[in-house]
Design a protein around this motif. Structure first.
Motif, PDB file in Angstrom:
ATOM      1  N   ILE B 117      10.879  -3.103  -4.717  1.00  8.57           N
ATOM      2  CA  ILE B 117      10.774  -1.713  -4.252  1.00  8.57           C
ATOM      3  C   ILE B 117      12.114  -1.343  -3.630  1.00  8.57           C
ATOM      4  O   ILE B 117      12.633  -2.055  -2.774  1.00  8.57           O
ATOM      5  N   GLU B 173       1.460  -4.138   1.851  1.00 10.16           N
ATOM      6  CA  GLU B 173       0.882  -4.050   0.507  1.00 10.16           C
ATOM      7  C   GLU B 173      -0.629  -4.114   0.634  1.00 10.16           C
ATOM      8  O   GLU B 173      -1.188  -5.143   1.006  1.00 10.16           O
ATOM      9  N   LYS B 202       8.797  -1.049   3.299  1.00 11.27           N
ATOM     10  CA  LYS B 202       8.327  -0.701   1.966  1.00 11.27           C
ATOM     11  C   LYS B 202       6.807  -0.822   1.942  1.00 11.27           C
ATOM     12  O   LYS B 202       6.258  -1.822   2.381  1.00 11.27           O
ATOM     13  N   ARG B 204       3.180  -0.175  -0.234  1.00 13.88           N
ATOM     14  CA  ARG B 204       2.520   0.163  -1.496  1.00 13.88           C
ATOM     15  C   ARG B 204       1.008   0.122  -1.298  1.00 13.88           C
ATOM     16  O   ARG B 204       0.450  -0.889  -0.883  1.00 13.88           O
ATOM     17  N   ILE B 232       4.658   4.230  -1.139  1.00 21.07           N
ATOM     18  CA  ILE B 232       4.191   4.509  -2.494  1.00 21.07           C
ATOM     19  C   ILE B 232       2.663   4.535  -2.467  1.00 21.07           C
ATOM     20  O   ILE B 232       2.022   3.541  -2.109  1.00 21.07           O
TER      21      ILE B 232
END
Lengths: 251, 418
Positions: B117, B173, B202, B204, B232
């Motif tokens: 990412i 995540e 990051k 997700r 994301i």
């Protein structure tokens, strides 16, 4: 000494002179009403006494008991014991009613004193119950999105919580339907007592059916032009303001 | 080892990111790491070294006194073990919440998403690449499908001692339908403030996953923060993030929300209370790639003294992203006459069935509001604070968890009082 005393008060906003030597005394224990046509300076009087920064006092005196009000900051005047119920209360998003009133009470405490939360809410709820206000209101933002009636109830709630020596109600009846008018008037009447002076400013006689004054003053062109008992309000309702204006001019 | 290099002034040149040996020495010291990670660090370093000199007219730094984020003020790396601390760990099977430096050795596979990412790339490429190259720590939060943690997970990023920089490379995540609440605290150094933090996050979210994230930043007034976030958001997933910035001398915040799957939702709120000569430089982008997504961004700043804020935000709606609902609002309130707020809202819409709006306002306290509060006995100074506090209340109302919300409000209130 035990009165809100205004003597020969003159005030202006910008270049415009509005109060032209107004004199009035409201002793504790009495309810006075000021009536008068639009533009006669009724609201200006309320704001000047409360220390509004837009107005300049150009002459005269105003004292609360023995303290001069003129030249003081609005918060100092409030802490001396004068309360102004606004004609158009401001909307303050994000500040809850409970926090606002608590901040106002806190401002009156001596150093080291503290408000006890439990007692505070007990007191607040009792006053809200009297005014028929839902307790959910405590967490709502101050006047934010309130109806006209809700705003005025909120003003009376603040007044009863702050327990002032003198209160000025500026056009408290404006924007109220008859039910709201009754609730608000009851709230004011509950606050009538020998230790408090009240000045009711209104354009219409209707409010004075509910809050019956000891004296009625008529204001025109920045002065008190006539004083009488409660029957003067009825006469004004009948005859309008023009005859008073004419008499004032004639004299 | 790092002790030695720092205390031998004769043999070693001063620490600098301009010198190749800064990275070479670092990489040597971490030769035990898996090869892919070493390669990734090297790649980041090479990209960083190849960056052109900072140019004067970089649109991504418009209005920003960029020199305040200069790398030359940094004189060494922080002790990675001290700059990050898990305060409240996961107690749920299937939800792991751990630190990068612990995972590298025996669970390096759990980090493999990190290089894949990219950063938000909204301007601070130097910090982003240096974080890739030098991060020895970071938090890694991973939740398996349909797991749920009722209690918030809490992590503390600690400002390092003056002059040192902590690089944290973080990953969240969440697999399908997982739900987690995370609190990140950024705290001041207790006795030698003036450190730097570079945080690269990051995130997700898989289908239907939900992340509630609250960040409280209370670094010292002499510290620097660069916070880069890339969210994301997958199909029908929900991302709610609210940040309260109370400290740090200068903060650069770069946040990117990508709505990647149908029906994704992204709620972003931030509150900034600026004092003294603090600088808050915030760049955001909401990228709608899929249809039927909603995003709502609300950034509110109060600027006291000579503090300043810069907001630059973009809503980008791709051609496929029909039926987008996207909002972006920046509101600034100036207390006093010396603060400054710049705002650059923007829209870029390629789809034709969308509801988008953006708005930016900068105002001062209305004197009539002030009179109203004062007329109740509250001093003008306290009245202003009360109004400003009320102004900042709105984004914090976006915090879902009641206890966390009240805690955030209290933190804001006590910051006003000081």
């Amino acid at each position: 000494m035990n009165s809100l005393k205004i003597d020969n008060l003159q005030a202006s906003i910008g270049d415009k002179s509005i109060l032209h030597g107004l004199s009035l005394e409201i002793p504790k224990g009495e309810v006075h009403a000021i009536m008068g046509p639009n533009g006669s300076g009724k609201s200006t009087l309320a704001k000047v006494l409360s220390g509004h920064p837009d107005y300049e006092v150009t002459g005269g005196t105003a004292t609360l008991d023995d303290d001069s009000l003129l030249g003081l900051e609005p918060d100092e005047i409030s802490r001396l014991g004068l309360f102004l119920a606004f004609q158009y209360p401001m909307e303050v998003p994000g500040v809850s009613i409970a926090n606002f009133i608590r901040a106002a009470l806190n401002a009156r405490l001596k150093e080291g004193e503290k408000i006890k939360a439990v007692e505070y809410y007990k007191d607040l709820y009792a006053h809200m119950d009297d005014l028929g206000m839902d307790r959910k209101f405590t967490s709502r933002s101050l006047n934010d999105g309130f109806s006209g009636g809700e705003k005025k109830r909120c003003e009376i709630l603040q007044m009863s919580m702050l327990n002032p020596k003198y209160a000025i109600l500026d056009e408290t009846d404006s924007g109220l339907d008859i039910d709201a008018l009754r609730v608000v008037s009851d709230g004011v009447n509950r606050m009538r007592n020998p230790e408090r002076g009240i000045l009711v400013i209104t354009h219409y006689q209707r409010l004075l059916d509910y809050i019956v004054p000891d004296y009625v003053h008529v204001m025109s062109e920045g002065k008190i032009v006539r004083t009488g008992g409660k029957e003067l309000a009825l006469e004004l309702e009948d005859r309008g303001y023009d005859w008073i204006k004419q008499e004032a001019v004639a004299s | 080892m790092s002790q030695e290099t720092l205390t031998s002034p004769v043999s070693m040149p001063p620490f600098s990111f301009n010198q190749p040996q800064t990275f070479e020495l670092f990489a040597e010291g971490r030769s035990w790491e898996p090869g892919w990670l070493a390669d990734y660090r090297k790649e980041c370093w090479e990209q960083f070294s190849a960056l052109p000199d900072r140019i004067l007219k970089d649109e991504r730094w418009r209005f920003s006194p960029r020199a305040r984020f200069g790398l030359t003020k940094i004189d060494g790396l922080a002790n990675a073990k001290e700059s990050l601390l898990i305060e409240s760990a996961s107690t749920v099977d299937g939800i792991s919440f751990d630190l990068l430096d612990r995972l590298i050795l025996d669970q390096a596979h759990s980090l493999s998403l990190l290089p894949k990412i990219s950063g938000p790339n909204l301007g601070a490429d130097d910090y982003s690449l240096l974080t890739g190259a030098f991060a020895e720590n970071g938090f890694i939060l991973r939740a398996q499908a349909s797991t749920r943690s009722d209690e918030p997970l809490i992590i503390e990023h600690r400002e390092p001692e003056a002059g040192k920089i902590a690089f944290h490379h973080n990953l969240i995540e969440l697999e399908a339908h997982a739900e987690v609440t995370l609190i990140e605290k950024l705290t001041a150094h207790p006795d030698n403030p003036g450190g730097h933090i570079s945080n690269l996050l990051k995130v997700r979210l898989g289908e239907g996953a939900r992340l509630n994230r609250v960040v409280l930043q209370e670094c010292s007034q002499s510290s620097s923060l660069v916070q880069m976030e890339n969210f994301i958001v997958g199909k029908n997933a929900n991302l709610n993030t609210v940040t309260l910035h109370l400290g740090s001398g200068q903060s650069r915040i770069e946040s990117k929300g990508v709505l990647q799957g149908d029906g994704a939702n992204f709620d972003y709120g931030s509150v900034y209370l600026g004092k003294n000569d603090q600088l808050f430089d915030q760049r955001t982008i909401q990228v709608h790639e899929a249809p039927h997504c909603t995003s709502n961004l609300l950034c509110k700043n109060v600027l006291c003294n000579q503090s300043r804020s810069i907001f630059s935000g973009l809503i980008k709606v791709e051609e496929e992203a029909q039926h987008t609902d996207a909002y972006q609002t920046n509101r600034n309130l100036l207390l006093g006459s010396e603060g400054k707020a710049d705002s650059l809202p923007g829209l870029e819409i390629l789809a034709n069935e969308v509801k988008c709006s953006h708005g930016a306002t900068t105002s001062r306290i209305d004197p009539q509001d002030l009179f109203y509060l004062q007329s109740r006995g509250i001093t003008s100074e306290k009245s202003e604070k009360l109004i400003a506090l009320g102004f900042l209340n709105e984004p914090l109302m976006g915090i879902n968890d009641k206890n966390t919300r009240e805690w955030a409000l209290q933190c804001l209130e006590s910051s006003f009082a000081s």
